[in-house]
Design a protein around this motif. Structure first.
Motif, PDB file in Angstrom:
ATOM      1  N   UNK A   1      67.846  31.022  71.744  1.00  0.00           N
ATOM      2  CA  UNK A   1      67.790  31.660  70.433  1.00  0.00           C
ATOM      3  C   UNK A   1      68.946  32.634  70.206  1.00  0.00           C
ATOM      4  N   UNK A   2      70.118  32.069  69.998  1.00  0.00           N
ATOM      5  CA  UNK A   2      71.323  32.851  69.735  1.00  0.00           C
ATOM      6  C   UNK A   2      72.271  31.981  68.923  1.00  0.00           C
ATOM      7  N   UNK A   3      72.899  32.577  67.896  1.00  0.00           N
ATOM      8  CA  UNK A   3      73.755  31.788  67.007  1.00  0.00           C
ATOM      9  C   UNK A   3      74.985  32.584  66.608  1.00  0.00           C
ATOM     10  N   UNK A   4      76.133  31.918  66.626  1.00  0.00           N
ATOM     11  CA  UNK A   4      77.369  32.491  66.111  1.00  0.00           C
ATOM     12  C   UNK A   4      77.369  32.267  64.602  1.00  0.00           C
ATOM     13  N   UNK A   5      77.472  33.351  63.844  1.00  0.00           N
ATOM     14  CA  UNK A   5      77.367  33.286  62.380  1.00  0.00           C
ATOM     15  C   UNK A   5      78.629  33.887  61.765  1.00  0.00           C
ATOM     16  N   UNK A   6      79.287  33.101  60.903  1.00  0.00           N
ATOM     17  CA  UNK A   6      80.533  33.524  60.258  1.00  0.00           C
ATOM     18  C   UNK A   6      80.370  33.514  58.747  1.00  0.00           C
ATOM     19  N   UNK A   7      80.678  34.616  58.109  1.00  0.00           N
ATOM     20  CA  UNK A   7      80.597  34.692  56.649  1.00  0.00           C
ATOM     21  C   UNK A   7      81.612  33.751  56.008  1.00  0.00           C
ATOM     22  N   UNK A   8      81.188  33.088  54.932  1.00  0.00           N
ATOM     23  CA  UNK A   8      82.058  32.168  54.188  1.00  0.00           C
ATOM     24  C   UNK A   8      82.103  32.586  52.722  1.00  0.00           C
ATOM     25  N   UNK A   9      83.282  32.496  52.087  1.00  0.00           N
ATOM     26  CA  UNK A   9      83.350  32.809  50.656  1.00  0.00           C
ATOM     27  C   UNK A   9      82.783  31.701  49.781  1.00  0.00           C
ATOM     28  N   UNK A  10      82.872  30.461  50.253  1.00  0.00           N
ATOM     29  CA  UNK A  10      82.410  29.303  49.481  1.00  0.00           C
ATOM     30  C   UNK A  10      81.758  28.313  50.437  1.00  0.00           C
ATOM     31  N   UNK A  11      80.461  28.501  50.670  1.00  0.00           N
ATOM     32  CA  UNK A  11      79.766  27.667  51.646  1.00  0.00           C
ATOM     33  C   UNK A  11      79.739  26.211  51.268  1.00  0.00           C
ATOM     34  N   UNK A  12      79.440  25.911  50.004  1.00  0.00           N
ATOM     35  CA  UNK A  12      79.359  24.515  49.568  1.00  0.00           C
ATOM     36  C   UNK A  12      80.702  23.821  49.723  1.00  0.00           C
ATOM     37  N   UNK A  13      81.770  24.496  49.334  1.00  0.00           N
ATOM     38  CA  UNK A  13      83.095  23.900  49.473  1.00  0.00           C
ATOM     39  C   UNK A  13      83.482  23.699  50.925  1.00  0.00           C
ATOM     40  N   UNK A  14      83.148  24.689  51.769  1.00  0.00           N
ATOM     41  CA  UNK A  14      83.454  24.580  53.202  1.00  0.00           C
ATOM     42  C   UNK A  14      82.702  23.406  53.815  1.00  0.00           C
ATOM     43  N   UNK A  15      81.421  23.262  53.449  1.00  0.00           N
ATOM     44  CA  UNK A  15      80.616  22.162  53.986  1.00  0.00           C
ATOM     45  C   UNK A  15      81.203  20.807  53.575  1.00  0.00           C
ATOM     46  N   UNK A  16      81.622  20.688  52.316  1.00  0.00           N
ATOM     47  CA  UNK A  16      82.225  19.428  51.855  1.00  0.00           C
ATOM     48  C   UNK A  16      83.518  19.139  52.601  1.00  0.00           C
ATOM     49  N   UNK A  17      84.356  20.163  52.753  1.00  0.00           N
ATOM     50  CA  UNK A  17      85.665  19.975  53.378  1.00  0.00           C
ATOM     51  C   UNK A  17      85.552  19.570  54.841  1.00  0.00           C
TER      52      UNK A  17
END
Length: 363
Positions: free
Chosen positions: A134-150
């Motif tokens: 139970x540990x996760x590396x979490x990084x803030x994104x300005x545009x999650x939907x765009x990042x996921x598509x890319x």
């Protein structure tokens, strides 16, 4: 029905991605984040993430934070800031307590105290559901939907995913067949499959139990080490065999075999807990050092199976009062608690004392 996957199917995909070391994107309340499981994190992916503009933290549970003396400003979790030179080995060392005693100085660890932790909380629920540390590396994104598509990553809206992660997945019967067994004679094995793509659960029906009277029942969590290997570290194998034998002697009963290994943390994490026990920690302390609660099992699964089989009342074979409480809370009447005191050995004496003292088992 759309050809595209629904949210339940996307959650199943996300679990598989995390187990493979692939990231998942979470969105919610105007924020987005890339989530990667600490256990399966690849060095190259961490390097790429650290080169990005968004802040990167390691989310750990309050249980694990307490072990590491990290401040859990968010209550149930801590957002640990990564030092400038932190690599994937550092991340794994913070997440995994295997070397805590040999390398105790992992800090001082600095925790973030400002900002919202909702996505980090969802991230921890998600990696837990994948049976990872139970540990996760979490990084803030300005545009999650765009990042996921890319990057062709699974995209999940946290507000919709959280209720599904907290709910018991609906079960559907898949197959059944007659299976005579040594301990109980004639029986019928039923297989139930959850809608969320998780592990299947089983019900073994001994004889022809009546549906209009309390059925002799046992909720048994899978224990590969005890049930299959005959491990002396627990009492699971003897309890399984004793329950079947009592049902056979009574001529009727139902054994629910729930795939919730290691009190719901999975076999790999259970073995990690065993290694910690070898270092001197008891079973509850070991779970806490890993970042888990005392017991992560969901007995709503057992209640659902009983209802689907037509049972509304049970004589429950258990030493665990929590099982009684959960059955009653889920609408299954417990007419009687039937003690199951077997399998005490010199090797599991400490384990059983801990279950009685810290988990309330009636031994």
């Amino acid at each position: 029905m759309s050809i595209a996957p629904d949210l339940t199917e996307l959650l199943a995909r996300a679990r598989a991605d995390l187990r493979m070391g692939v990231g998942v994107v979470l969105t919610g309340a105007g924020a987005s984040a890339l989530v990667m499981a600490a256990e399966t994190l690849h060095a190259a992916r961490l390097e790429a993430v650290r080169a990005m503009a968004g802040e990167t933290v390691l989310a750990i549970t309050a249980r694990r934070a307490g072990t590491l003396k990290a401040r859990a400003y968010d209550g149930d979790l801590a957002r640990v800031r990564l030092p400038p030179d932190a690599d994937h080995r550092w991340v794994r060392a913070v997440a995994d307590p295997a070397d805590d005693l040999t390398h105790p100085m992992k800090g001082p660890l600095l925790s973030a105290r400002s900002g919202e932790a909702a996505l980090h909380r969802t991230a921890l629920r998600l990696v837990k559901s994948a049976h990872l540390l139970p540990a996760a590396v979490v990084t803030d994104l300005p545009d999650g939907a765009g990042f996921a598509r890319a990057h062709r990553l699974t995209l999940l809206p946290a507000a919709l995913a959280d209720p599904l992660l907290a709910a018991a997945s609906p079960l559907a019967p898949v197959a059944q067949a007659r299976v005579p067994v040594e301990a109980a004679g004639a029986g019928r094995l039923h297989v139930f499959r959850p809608a969320d793509g998780g592990e299947e659960h089983y019900a073994f029906e001994v004889g022809q139990p009546r549906r209009d009277a309390p059925v002799l029942a046992r909720l048994h969590s899978a224990c590969f080490t005890g049930d299959v290997l005959g491990s002396l570290k627990c009492d699971c194998g003897p309890q399984l065999r004793a329950a079947l034998a009592q049902m056979g002697a009574a001529g009727a009963g139902v054994l629910l075999y729930l795939n919730q290994e290691g009190r719901g943390i999975g076999l790999a994490n259970k073995l990690r807990a065993y290694s910690l026990q070898d270092q001197g920690f008891d079973t509850v302390e070991a779970n806490h050092r890993l970042g888990f609660e005392d017991d992560e099992r969901d007995f709503r699964i057992g209640a659902d199976i009983l209802r689907r089989m037509g049972f509304g009342s049970v004589r429950l074979m258990t030493n665990n009062p929590r099982k009684v409480e959960m059955m009653q809370a889920e609408g299954i009447a417990v007419a009687e608690r039937v003690p199951l005191r077997v399998g005490h050995t010199a090797e599991n004496a400490g384990y059983l004392r801990t279950k009685a003292a810290k988990s309330g088992h009636l031994l």
